[in-house]
Design an enzyme around this catalytic site. Structure first.
Site, PDB file in Angstrom:
ATOM      1  N   PHE A 106       0.804  -1.219   0.000  1.00 20.83           N
ATOM      2  CA  PHE A 106       0.000   0.000   0.000  1.00 20.83           C
ATOM      3  C   PHE A 106       0.837   1.269   0.000  1.00 20.83           C
ATOM      4  O   PHE A 106       0.356   2.343  -0.354  1.00 20.83           O
ATOM      5  CB  PHE A 106      -0.962  -0.001   1.206  1.00 20.83           C
ATOM      6  CG  PHE A 106      -0.397   0.620   2.438  1.00 20.83           C
ATOM      7  CD1 PHE A 106       0.453  -0.093   3.260  1.00 20.83           C
ATOM      8  CD2 PHE A 106      -0.701   1.927   2.780  1.00 20.83           C
ATOM      9  CE1 PHE A 106       0.991   0.489   4.407  1.00 20.83           C
ATOM     10  CE2 PHE A 106      -0.169   2.520   3.906  1.00 20.83           C
ATOM     11  CZ  PHE A 106       0.676   1.797   4.722  1.00 20.83           C
ATOM     12  N   LYS A 107       2.117   1.155   0.389  1.00 21.25           N
ATOM     13  CA  LYS A 107       2.951   2.362   0.432  1.00 21.25           C
ATOM     14  C   LYS A 107       3.135   2.978  -0.949  1.00 21.25           C
ATOM     15  O   LYS A 107       3.523   4.135  -1.064  1.00 21.25           O
ATOM     16  CB  LYS A 107       4.299   2.053   1.077  1.00 21.25           C
ATOM     17  CG  LYS A 107       4.190   1.846   2.576  1.00 21.25           C
ATOM     18  CD  LYS A 107       5.543   1.755   3.267  1.00 21.25           C
ATOM     19  CE  LYS A 107       5.373   1.611   4.761  1.00 21.25           C
ATOM     20  NZ  LYS A 107       4.804   0.293   5.142  1.00 21.25           N
TER      21      LYS A 107
END
Ligand SMILES: *Cc1c(COP(=O)(O)O)cnc(C)c1O
Length: 430
Positions: A106-107
């Site tokens: 998700f980063k």
């Protein structure tokens, strides 16, 4: 829109200045002076918007005059160019799959937006981004900046202490990305970066910046997928709960911002491994940071979460108000593995260790409460191949993009844990 510091020791500043500085001069975190409220009209139309359109709308509210409308639109379209599907795994339980970006975690969302904002704000000069990583941040930031003109990235990582997959994700990119393999620990890498920022000669040679996880440019864009998930969810009369696997609490805090803007999420779950300072705070009202302990959900091994300051600010440091919106659960590695295994046997769905913690927390909440729950799946299971294969007794399929990365040749520059050497490297570059 203006920004202040959570330490309240600085003047208001612009979005651009807050993005470029990263940390406020009084060592606080930048924080918007107000949370924009969304209109009813927005909630009528938001379900038809694409991910990047939502991102553009939301970031437009927070970036003020710092960036022209068309530029922001173009930049968000480039950054949010992958899907974030909401997948139903059982009745009333959904997985928000945040791992379809280039580094499968998700980063990517925050890092890809940050890269483009920084490149835009530094377009008058060449700049170098220094980033120390224990694994995941390096790959998200490096991939985010890959091929962006006018910006170089130097990733420092501890030799022998990141997984093969993680290492390949930032040592095989080439172009404007350089990896330094430091003979030391993650803390040593971080110390070298910090020292570079206070070194006069290095600063004189050229612009250096960081793309630290506390930067508002990484933190704010994460709001978008809470809206996007709500847009995909079927109509329901039940309360809606989001469970967020947390380390530094940037992800969760972005969700709380979305709620305060008017998104009808009833409650959030702070799901942690045994690094449980926040769940403990929610139970006892005492915030007691402690050294982090290594677990199988290692991106959440944080003993003093930096974004906690933003949560306190959002609720005027009022524990009662915080606990109305937020509930915490923590799990051991053993419980996490059992959760992964049970889920696979029952439904065939493969959780990564971080998503598994969030799912376990959600299930615990749903025992006593009737609600529709969404848990955030923050990484592709293949990123934690060994743990997942052992927990499920299966052989995992590795996504093609990752297979291609694993086949590439690693290129890194070995370096001793020495500031003198690091400085010589930075000054010796073109
Ligand atoms: C970084 C990370 C987290 C924790 O996110 P925070 O915003 O720091 O709370 C959770 N899962 C994965 C896979 C991560 O990489």
């Amino acid at each position: 829109m203006k920004y202040i510091s959570t330490n309240h020791g600085t003047h208001e500043t612009t979005f651009k200045d807050a993005v470029l500085k990263g940390l406020a001069p009084d060592s606080g975190l930048y924080y918007p002076i107000e949370i924009p409220q969304l209109s009813e009209e927005f909630f009528v139309t938001f379900k038809n918007k694409k991910l990047h359109e939502l991102g553009n709308y939301l970031m437009g509210l927070f970036s003020g005059d710092s960036i022209e409308k068309e530029m922001l639109q173009k930049l968000m379209k480039e950054a949010l160019n992958f899907e974030i599907p909401l997948v139903q795994v059982e009745e009333d339980v959904y997985s928000l799959e945040l791992f379809h970006g280039p580094t499968l975690a998700f980063k990517d969302v925050g890092a890809r937006v940050t890269a483009r904002l920084m490149a835009k704000f530094t377009s008058d000069y060449h700049s170098t981004i220094l980033v120390a990583t224990s694994g995941d941040t390096g790959s998200a930031v490096a991939n985010g900046f890959l091929g962006i003109e006018g910006v170089d990235v130097v990733v420092l990582y501890p030799k022998g202490m990141v997984s093969e997959i993680q290492e390949k994700q930032f040592t095989t990119l080439g172009k404007n990305i350089t990896a330094l393999e430091v003979n030391g620990t993650f803390d040593d890498c971080q110390a070298l970066v910090k020292k570079a920022f206070s070194d006069f000669e290095i600063r004189k040679k050229g612009h250096i910046s960081s793309a630290n996880s506390i930067s508002i440019a990484r933190f704010l864009p994460q709001m978008v997928y809470y809206f996007y998930a709500m847009a995909q969810l079927k109509e329901t009369r039940k309360q809606i709960i989001f469970s967020v696997p947390s380390g530094n609490y940037g992800n969760l805090t972005a969700g709380l911002f979305a709620k305060h803007m008017g998104l009808p999420i009833s409650k959030f779950i702070a799901a942690s491994n045994i690094n449980d300072v926040v769940p403990e705070y929610l139970k006892t009202a005492l915030y007691l940071p402690k050294p982090s302990v290594q677990t199988i959900s290692n991106a959440m091994d944080v003993g003093d979460p930096s974004n906690f300051a933003r949560i306190l600010e959002l609720y005027d440091h009022n524990w009662e108000r915080i606990t109305r919106d937020l509930i915490g659960y923590s799990f051991t590695d053993k419980e996490t593995i059992k959760t992964m295994s049970d889920m696979y046997k029952r439904t065939g769905y493969i959780l990564d260790p971080h998503g598994a913690v969030a799912y376990a927390a959600l299930k615990q909440y749903l025992v006593k409460n009737d609600a529709v729950g969404v848990f955030l799946e923050t990484a592709h299971p293949a990123k934690f191949k060994d743990t997942v294969e052992e927990a499920l007794s299966i052989k995992l399929e590795i996504p093609e993009s990752l297979q291609a990365t694993l086949k590439k040749k690693k290129f890194s520059i070995p370096m001793e844990n020495s500031f003198k050497d690091f400085k010589a490297f930075l000054l010796g570059r073109k």
